[in-house]
Write a protein that holds these residues in place. Structure first.
Motif, mmCIF file in Angstrom:
data_model
loop_
_atom_site.group_PDB
_atom_site.id
_atom_site.type_symbol
_atom_site.label_atom_id
_atom_site.label_comp_id
_atom_site.label_asym_id
_atom_site.label_seq_id
_atom_site.Cartn_x
_atom_site.Cartn_y
_atom_site.Cartn_z
ATOM 1 N N ALA A 85 0.854 -1.184 0.000
ATOM 2 C CA ALA A 85 0.000 0.000 0.000
ATOM 3 C C ALA A 85 0.894 1.240 0.000
ATOM 4 C CB ALA A 85 -0.926 0.003 1.217
ATOM 5 N N PHE A 86 0.328 2.350 -0.427
ATOM 6 C CA PHE A 86 1.109 3.572 -0.606
ATOM 7 C C PHE A 86 0.366 4.765 -0.024
ATOM 8 C CE2 PHE A 86 2.074 0.530 -3.867
ATOM 9 C CZ PHE A 86 3.448 0.572 -3.990
ATOM 10 N N SER A 87 1.136 5.732 0.460
ATOM 11 C CA SER A 87 0.596 7.016 0.861
ATOM 12 C C SER A 87 1.082 8.065 -0.136
ATOM 13 C CB SER A 87 1.045 7.378 2.276
ATOM 14 O OG SER A 87 2.462 7.514 2.322
ATOM 15 N N VAL A 88 0.553 9.273 -0.034
ATOM 16 C CA VAL A 88 0.944 10.358 -0.940
ATOM 17 C C VAL A 88 1.409 11.535 -0.103
ATOM 18 C CG1 VAL A 88 0.206 11.919 -2.768
ATOM 19 C CG2 VAL A 88 -0.682 9.586 -2.703
ATOM 20 N N GLY A 89 2.608 12.056 -0.425
ATOM 21 C CA GLY A 89 3.169 13.166 0.324
ATOM 22 C C GLY A 89 2.494 14.487 0.019
ATOM 23 N N ALA A 90 2.986 15.544 0.671
ATOM 24 C CA ALA A 90 2.368 16.869 0.549
ATOM 25 C C ALA A 90 2.380 17.391 -0.879
ATOM 26 C CB ALA A 90 3.095 17.853 1.470
ATOM 27 N N HIS A 91 3.387 17.006 -1.656
ATOM 28 C CA HIS A 91 3.496 17.467 -3.040
ATOM 29 C C HIS A 91 3.174 16.363 -4.035
ATOM 30 C CE1 HIS A 91 5.155 21.350 -1.811
ATOM 31 N NE2 HIS A 91 5.890 20.682 -0.934
ATOM 32 N N GLY A 92 2.501 15.318 -3.562
ATOM 33 C CA GLY A 92 2.029 14.292 -4.472
ATOM 34 C C GLY A 92 2.960 13.123 -4.697
ATOM 35 N N LYS A 93 4.092 13.069 -3.975
ATOM 36 C CA LYS A 93 5.017 11.961 -4.176
ATOM 37 C C LYS A 93 4.525 10.719 -3.446
ATOM 38 C CE LYS A 93 9.804 10.454 -3.608
ATOM 39 N NZ LYS A 93 11.138 10.740 -3.042
ATOM 40 N N PRO A 94 4.346 9.591 -4.160
ATOM 41 C CA PRO A 94 3.920 8.357 -3.487
ATOM 42 C C PRO A 94 5.037 7.801 -2.588
ATOM 43 C CG PRO A 94 3.532 8.255 -5.859
ATOM 44 C CD PRO A 94 4.426 9.419 -5.611
ATOM 45 N N GLU A 95 4.658 7.263 -1.456
ATOM 46 C CA GLU A 95 5.592 6.612 -0.538
ATOM 47 C C GLU A 95 5.018 5.245 -0.163
ATOM 48 O OE1 GLU A 95 8.506 7.447 0.211
ATOM 49 O OE2 GLU A 95 8.668 9.618 -0.075
ATOM 50 N N VAL A 96 5.861 4.229 -0.198
ATOM 51 C CA VAL A 96 5.412 2.887 0.140
ATOM 52 C C VAL A 96 5.268 2.758 1.661
ATOM 53 C CG1 VAL A 96 7.767 1.964 0.189
ATOM 54 C CG2 VAL A 96 5.852 0.428 -0.209
ATOM 55 N N LEU A 97 4.234 2.069 2.097
ATOM 56 C CA LEU A 97 4.054 1.768 3.514
ATOM 57 C C LEU A 97 4.819 0.488 3.814
ATOM 58 C CD1 LEU A 97 0.240 2.556 3.882
ATOM 59 C CD2 LEU A 97 2.196 4.065 4.282
ATOM 60 N N SER A 98 5.963 0.636 4.475
ATOM 61 C CA SER A 98 6.885 -0.475 4.671
ATOM 62 C C SER A 98 6.441 -1.385 5.806
ATOM 63 C CB SER A 98 8.290 0.056 4.966
ATOM 64 O OG SER A 98 8.775 0.819 3.885
ATOM 65 N N PRO A 99 6.898 -2.647 5.787
ATOM 66 C CA PRO A 99 6.631 -3.547 6.925
ATOM 67 C C PRO A 99 7.202 -2.970 8.213
ATOM 68 C CG PRO A 99 7.480 -4.773 5.039
ATOM 69 C CD PRO A 99 7.625 -3.320 4.694
ATOM 70 N N ARG A 100 6.557 -3.254 9.338
ATOM 71 C CA ARG A 100 6.966 -2.676 10.621
ATOM 72 C C ARG A 100 8.371 -3.076 11.038
ATOM 73 N NH1 ARG A 100 1.722 -3.439 14.625
ATOM 74 N NH2 ARG A 100 0.273 -2.066 13.480
ATOM 75 N N ASP A 101 8.777 -4.292 10.741
ATOM 76 C CA ASP A 101 10.035 -4.814 11.269
ATOM 77 C C ASP A 101 11.240 -4.486 10.392
ATOM 78 O OD1 ASP A 101 8.612 -5.883 13.354
ATOM 79 O OD2 ASP A 101 8.338 -7.828 12.365
ATOM 80 N N GLY A 102 11.043 -3.776 9.284
ATOM 81 C CA GLY A 102 12.153 -3.484 8.389
ATOM 82 C C GLY A 102 12.399 -1.997 8.258
ATOM 83 N N PRO A 103 13.391 -1.617 7.458
ATOM 84 C CA PRO A 103 13.666 -0.199 7.231
ATOM 85 C C PRO A 103 12.570 0.417 6.361
ATOM 86 C CG PRO A 103 15.016 -1.539 5.785
ATOM 87 C CD PRO A 103 14.310 -2.496 6.704
ATOM 88 N N GLN A 104 12.560 1.738 6.297
ATOM 89 C CA GLN A 104 11.618 2.443 5.441
ATOM 90 C C GLN A 104 12.080 2.313 3.992
ATOM 91 O OE1 GLN A 104 8.617 4.236 5.861
ATOM 92 N NE2 GLN A 104 8.732 4.071 3.632
ATOM 93 N N LEU A 105 11.332 1.572 3.203
ATOM 94 C CA LEU A 105 11.655 1.441 1.793
ATOM 95 C C LEU A 105 11.263 2.724 1.065
ATOM 96 C CD1 LEU A 105 10.436 -2.219 1.216
ATOM 97 C CD2 LEU A 105 12.790 -1.422 1.460
#
Length: 272
Positions: A85-105
């Protein structure tokens, strides 16, 4: 796989804080029978958006880009492509919702006529841009409005026959940087510049950013396309970047696994 980076062991793409992977996919390398499989990797809303494009080629390259994104995330982690799943930043950049136990992809995608690409790393800002070399932009007008003075000077010195390619080499790097920082249209393109045949970035305001934090790559995935990559990293010399064509057989095998699992679940029907 680089288990020390906090990612699951068993993925086929080694991604971490000091490692990035870029996959590209040329549309003319995809057999007609593979398109339903790539489409199966997309979320329902992505498939719906692909169907809304007026021109089929635009829907196909959108499909390719988002199938690449989900496929590369799965290759790096071993997690199923449909689970992202993905979120969208303030300027429209998509960010992946990373697994809890790993680094932020951190992931970024780009597509142009005939080519799609995706770039993935962990923790650090990353941007990728691809362009079709057969475009015929109004080079002098666009450069006059959007390029820094030093870039305009370099472009003016290029022979006419090479000017469009030189313009697009600047453009892809500038777009990759803007996509990495996630500021979109709020970032003036003339506030930073590049040298055509040298690495590195320069800022009109020395306090705006630190050039030493940035790594750039520029490649030709094929005779008709350019690809540029930008990664922000505290020590770019530690970075390992793998750039290459996407493993199409792997992507289609992921789709087959999705289809098989859906068929096996009681009360569900396959998408295919």
């Amino acid at each position: 796989m680089a288990a020390e980076q906090g990612l699951p062991v068993g993925g086929m793409a080694a991604v971490g804080r000091d490692r990035a992977v870029v996959w590209w996919l040329a549309l003319d390398s995809v057999d007609p029978g593979d398109w339903p499989r790539l489409r199966a990797l997309l979320a329902a809303e992505e498939r719906a958006r692909a169907d809304r494009f007026h021109f089929e080629r635009d829907g196909l390259v959108y499909t390719a880009a988002h199938a690449l994104c989900r496929g590369l995330l799965s290759a790096a982690t071993g997690l199923p492509p449909e689970g992202w799943a993905f979120s969208v930043g303030a300027h429209g950049k998509p960010e992946v919702l990373s697994p809890r136990d790993g680094p932020q992809l951190r992931v970024n995608i780009s597509h142009t006529r005939g080519l799609a690409a995706v770039a993935l790393t962990a923790e650090h800002d990353i941007g990728v841009d691809v362009e079709w070399l057969e475009r015929h932009p109004h080079v002098d007008e666009l450069a006059g409005r959007m390029f820094a003075e030093r870039e305009r000077e370099q472009l003016a010195a290029v022979p006419d026959a090479q000017r469009i390619e030189a313009f697009l080499r600047f453009w892809t790097r500038k777009e990759a940087y803007v996509k990495a920082i996630g500021k979109g249209l709020s970032q003036p393109l003339d506030a930073f510049s590049f040298e055509l045949d040298q690495p590195g970035i320069h800022f009109a305001d020395p306090n705006a950013d630190d050039p030493a934090r940035w790594h750039f790559d520029e490649i030709r995935p094929g005779p008709e396309h350019l690809l540029a990559l930008a990664i922000c990293h505290p020590e770019p010399a530690r970075l390992t970047v793998e750039i290459g064509p996407a493993p199409l057989a792997y992507l289609t095998s992921l789709a087959s696994e999705i289809s098989s699992s859906e068929t096996a679940e009681p009360g569900r029907t396959s998408r295919r």
